[in-house]
Scaffold this motif. Structure first.
Motif, PDB file in Angstrom:
ATOM      1  N   ARG A 253      -4.542  96.975 -53.857  1.00 25.91           N
ATOM      2  CA  ARG A 253      -3.884  95.711 -53.541  1.00 25.91           C
ATOM      3  C   ARG A 253      -4.903  94.574 -53.560  1.00 25.91           C
ATOM      4  O   ARG A 253      -5.840  94.547 -52.751  1.00 25.91           O
ATOM      5  N   ALA A 254      -4.689  93.634 -54.469  1.00 25.60           N
ATOM      6  CA  ALA A 254      -5.631  92.531 -54.640  1.00 25.60           C
ATOM      7  C   ALA A 254      -5.737  91.682 -53.378  1.00 25.60           C
ATOM      8  O   ALA A 254      -6.829  91.200 -53.044  1.00 25.60           O
ATOM      9  N   ALA A 255      -4.637  91.508 -52.654  1.00 21.86           N
ATOM     10  CA  ALA A 255      -4.662  90.665 -51.460  1.00 21.86           C
ATOM     11  C   ALA A 255      -5.576  91.249 -50.393  1.00 21.86           C
ATOM     12  O   ALA A 255      -6.284  90.516 -49.696  1.00 21.86           O
ATOM     13  N   VAL A 256      -5.581  92.567 -50.263  1.00 23.75           N
ATOM     14  CA  VAL A 256      -6.447  93.215 -49.280  1.00 23.75           C
ATOM     15  C   VAL A 256      -7.906  93.071 -49.698  1.00 23.75           C
ATOM     16  O   VAL A 256      -8.778  92.750 -48.880  1.00 23.75           O
ATOM     17  N   LEU A 257      -8.179  93.297 -50.983  1.00 23.36           N
ATOM     18  CA  LEU A 257      -9.552  93.176 -51.478  1.00 23.36           C
ATOM     19  C   LEU A 257     -10.071  91.753 -51.338  1.00 23.36           C
ATOM     20  O   LEU A 257     -11.239  91.534 -51.003  1.00 23.36           O
ATOM     21  N   ALA A 258      -9.222  90.772 -51.590  1.00 21.47           N
ATOM     22  CA  ALA A 258      -9.649  89.371 -51.566  1.00 21.47           C
ATOM     23  C   ALA A 258     -10.123  88.938 -50.186  1.00 21.47           C
ATOM     24  O   ALA A 258     -10.962  88.027 -50.074  1.00 21.47           O
ATOM     25  N   GLU A 259      -9.617  89.563 -49.135  1.00 19.32           N
ATOM     26  CA  GLU A 259     -10.007  89.191 -47.782  1.00 19.32           C
ATOM     27  C   GLU A 259     -11.333  89.811 -47.359  1.00 19.32           C
ATOM     28  O   GLU A 259     -11.906  89.422 -46.333  1.00 19.32           O
ATOM     29  N   ALA A 260     -11.830  90.767 -48.137  1.00 21.89           N
ATOM     30  CA  ALA A 260     -13.049  91.492 -47.768  1.00 21.89           C
ATOM     31  C   ALA A 260     -14.289  90.755 -48.267  1.00 21.89           C
ATOM     32  O   ALA A 260     -14.231  89.977 -49.220  1.00 21.89           O
ATOM     33  N   PRO A 261     -15.444  90.985 -47.640  1.00 25.76           N
ATOM     34  CA  PRO A 261     -16.696  90.399 -48.138  1.00 25.76           C
ATOM     35  C   PRO A 261     -16.979  90.869 -49.567  1.00 25.76           C
ATOM     36  O   PRO A 261     -16.633  92.000 -49.957  1.00 25.76           O
ATOM     37  N   GLU A 262     -17.612  90.012 -50.322  1.00 25.38           N
ATOM     38  CA  GLU A 262     -17.893  90.327 -51.728  1.00 25.38           C
ATOM     39  C   GLU A 262     -18.684  91.626 -51.871  1.00 25.38           C
ATOM     40  O   GLU A 262     -18.431  92.424 -52.783  1.00 25.38           O
ATOM     41  N   ALA A 263     -19.648  91.861 -50.981  1.00 22.72           N
ATOM     42  CA  ALA A 263     -20.479  93.050 -51.093  1.00 22.72           C
ATOM     43  C   ALA A 263     -19.651  94.323 -51.014  1.00 22.72           C
ATOM     44  O   ALA A 263     -19.962  95.322 -51.682  1.00 22.72           O
ATOM     45  N   LEU A 264     -18.597  94.327 -50.206  1.00 22.72           N
ATOM     46  CA  LEU A 264     -17.726  95.495 -50.093  1.00 22.72           C
ATOM     47  C   LEU A 264     -16.727  95.543 -51.238  1.00 22.72           C
ATOM     48  O   LEU A 264     -16.473  96.601 -51.820  1.00 22.72           O
ATOM     49  N   ARG A 265     -16.137  94.379 -51.545  1.00 19.56           N
ATOM     50  CA  ARG A 265     -15.098  94.319 -52.589  1.00 19.56           C
ATOM     51  C   ARG A 265     -15.641  94.788 -53.936  1.00 19.56           C
ATOM     52  O   ARG A 265     -15.018  95.586 -54.641  1.00 19.56           O
ATOM     53  N   THR A 266     -16.815  94.300 -54.311  1.00 19.84           N
ATOM     54  CA  THR A 266     -17.359  94.671 -55.614  1.00 19.84           C
ATOM     55  C   THR A 266     -17.774  96.139 -55.651  1.00 19.84           C
ATOM     56  O   THR A 266     -17.715  96.779 -56.707  1.00 19.84           O
ATOM     57  N   ARG A 267     -18.169  96.681 -54.510  1.00 18.06           N
ATOM     58  CA  ARG A 267     -18.458  98.116 -54.460  1.00 18.06           C
ATOM     59  C   ARG A 267     -17.206  98.935 -54.733  1.00 18.06           C
ATOM     60  O   ARG A 267     -17.230  99.938 -55.433  1.00 18.06           O
ATOM     61  N   VAL A 268     -16.101  98.519 -54.138  1.00 18.81           N
ATOM     62  CA  VAL A 268     -14.835  99.219 -54.361  1.00 18.81           C
ATOM     63  C   VAL A 268     -14.442  99.150 -55.837  1.00 18.81           C
ATOM     64  O   VAL A 268     -14.057 100.159 -56.439  1.00 18.81           O
ATOM     65  N   LEU A 269     -14.559  97.975 -56.425  1.00 26.33           N
ATOM     66  CA  LEU A 269     -14.166  97.811 -57.823  1.00 26.33           C
ATOM     67  C   LEU A 269     -15.055  98.633 -58.748  1.00 26.33           C
ATOM     68  O   LEU A 269     -14.575  99.276 -59.694  1.00 26.33           O
ATOM     69  N   ARG A 270     -16.342  98.639 -58.474  1.00 24.44           N
ATOM     70  CA  ARG A 270     -17.262  99.424 -59.309  1.00 24.44           C
ATOM     71  C   ARG A 270     -16.966 100.913 -59.190  1.00 24.44           C
ATOM     72  O   ARG A 270     -16.882 101.622 -60.197  1.00 24.44           O
ATOM     73  N   ARG A 271     -16.793 101.407 -57.966  1.00 23.98           N
ATOM     74  CA  ARG A 271     -16.549 102.831 -57.761  1.00 23.98           C
ATOM     75  C   ARG A 271     -15.224 103.251 -58.394  1.00 23.98           C
ATOM     76  O   ARG A 271     -15.112 104.323 -58.993  1.00 23.98           O
ATOM     77  N   THR A 272     -14.204 102.402 -58.276  1.00 20.99           N
ATOM     78  CA  THR A 272     -12.902 102.729 -58.850  1.00 20.99           C
ATOM     79  C   THR A 272     -12.980 102.761 -60.372  1.00 20.99           C
ATOM     80  O   THR A 272     -12.368 103.619 -61.018  1.00 20.99           O
ATOM     81  N   ALA A 273     -13.748 101.839 -60.953  1.00 23.39           N
ATOM     82  CA  ALA A 273     -13.910 101.824 -62.408  1.00 23.39           C
ATOM     83  C   ALA A 273     -14.606 103.084 -62.891  1.00 23.39           C
ATOM     84  O   ALA A 273     -14.227 103.686 -63.903  1.00 23.39           O
ATOM     85  N   ILE A 274     -15.623 103.515 -62.179  1.00 25.30           N
ATOM     86  CA  ILE A 274     -16.347 104.735 -62.551  1.00 25.30           C
ATOM     87  C   ILE A 274     -15.426 105.943 -62.446  1.00 25.30           C
ATOM     88  O   ILE A 274     -15.399 106.813 -63.330  1.00 25.30           O
ATOM     89  N   ASP A 275     -14.649 106.005 -61.381  1.00 26.10           N
ATOM     90  CA  ASP A 275     -13.716 107.122 -61.210  1.00 26.10           C
ATOM     91  C   ASP A 275     -12.657 107.137 -62.305  1.00 26.10           C
ATOM     92  O   ASP A 275     -12.105 108.197 -62.627  1.00 26.10           O
TER      93      ASP A 275
END
Length: 323
Positions: A253-275
């Motif tokens: 959910r983009a809305a949940v990610l958007a509220e998070a700090p960039e350092a956490l959000r980009t980690r989630v996006l990177r890990r999900t892309a790798i998976d």
């Protein structure tokens, strides 16, 4: 009765600290190229493992990149057997694929080692990386503009892969090799300026030591340890965020990610892309920034093409990755 020379004692102590927590039925495999660092590690493991009730063997890999490599691998195996290690395995690999010669050889070597570990489970492998190797890794990551995870360098333990000598400088380890009566083989690739790590080892780090004063190598290694602790803490928080953002049926959910700090959000996006199938080594900071724009700068843009044939897109408020 006097003990071993200080350099030998230092390497043995490092190996003993690494092996002591292992269960008694663990097989310990030393990954040995025949170089001074891995030979010193093999000698220390052969001495310490039996005293801890552990079985110690070794794996040497023939990459087939140089003439006479098979004969050289056989000589390394004979030396390892002479140390009392058992089993001693010679693996011949084919070096192909992305990442250039260095990266492809590393990938092939890792795959062979992983197979040997799996065949002898429970088992671990000891790698001969030193404090100097750690400093080189940090400097390479810094030059590439990598994030904190890359600058954190090599971990003392990564699953079944253990690096007992990360706190020991190369000079100490190589001195120990000689004092053990072992004759190392120096890979000519280690001095070949075509390879980035070789240039860092023989040009960049010595220059930094001369211009900034001694201690740069140790300082870079300390930086890696500090950043690793930070990165591990952020990874835990990012895993929680990923679980919170995950939608039923897939996607984040983009809305949940958007509220998070960039350092956490980009980690989630990177890990999900790798998976989803992106090769970790090919997924750059630029790729992650473009994916992040789907979250925080959404203007109806189309998909983002990623390495490995993966596409990231925003659909109905969800960030999805598809092959």
């Amino acid at each position: 009765m006097s003990g071993p020379p200080p350099a030998v004692a230092a390497v043995r102590s490092a190996v003993r600290r690494c092996l002591a927590p292992l269960p008694a039925d663990t097989t310990v495999l030393v990954a040995c190229s025949g170089g001074a660092d891995s030979l010193a590690l093999a000698g220390a493991a052969a001495f310490e493992a039996p005293r801890l009730g552990l079985r110690a063997g070794a794996v040497t890999v023939d990459h087939g990149l140089q003439e006479g490599s098979a004969e050289r691998a056989g000589k390394v195996a004979a030396t390892l057997t002479g140390l009392g290690l058992e089993p001693v395995v010679v693996r011949t690999v084919e070096v192909t694929g992305p990442g250039g010669p260095e990266g492809a050889a590393r990938t092939a070597r890792h795959a062979a080692l992983t197979e040997e570990i799996a065949a002898r489970s429970p088992a671990v492998a000891l790698l001969g990386h030193t404090l100097d190797d750690q400093a080189e890794t940090v400097l390479l990551g810094l030059a590439r503009g990598s994030g904190a995870r890359s600058l954190a360098g090599m971990a003392p333990r990564n699953g079944p892969l253990l690096r007992p000598m990360l706190d020991l400088d190369r000079g100490t380890v190589r001195a120990a090799c000689g004092l053990m009566g072992l004759e190392p083989w120096e890979d000519p690739h280690n001095g070949d300026p075509r390879f980035a790590r070789s240039r860092v080892r023989h040009e960049s780090l010595p220059t930094l030591e001369r211009t900034l004063g001694p201690g740069v190598t140790a300082a870079l290694a300390r930086t890696a340890a500090l950043l690793r602790a930070d990165a591990e803490a952020l990874d835990v928080l990012a895993a929680d965020l990923r679980a919170e953002a995950e939608a039923d049926g897939g996607g984040s959910r983009a809305a949940v990610l958007a509220e998070a700090p960039e350092a956490l959000r980009t980690r989630v996006l990177r890990r999900t892309a790798i998976d989803a199938g992106c090769p970790a080594g090919a997924l750059t900071a630029r790729h992650v920034r473009e994916i992040d724009r789907l979250v925080v700068a959404w203007r109806g843009q189309s998909h983002i093409d990623l390495p490995g044939g993966v596409r990231a897109r925003r659909v109905a408020g969800l960030i999805r990755f598809d092959r």
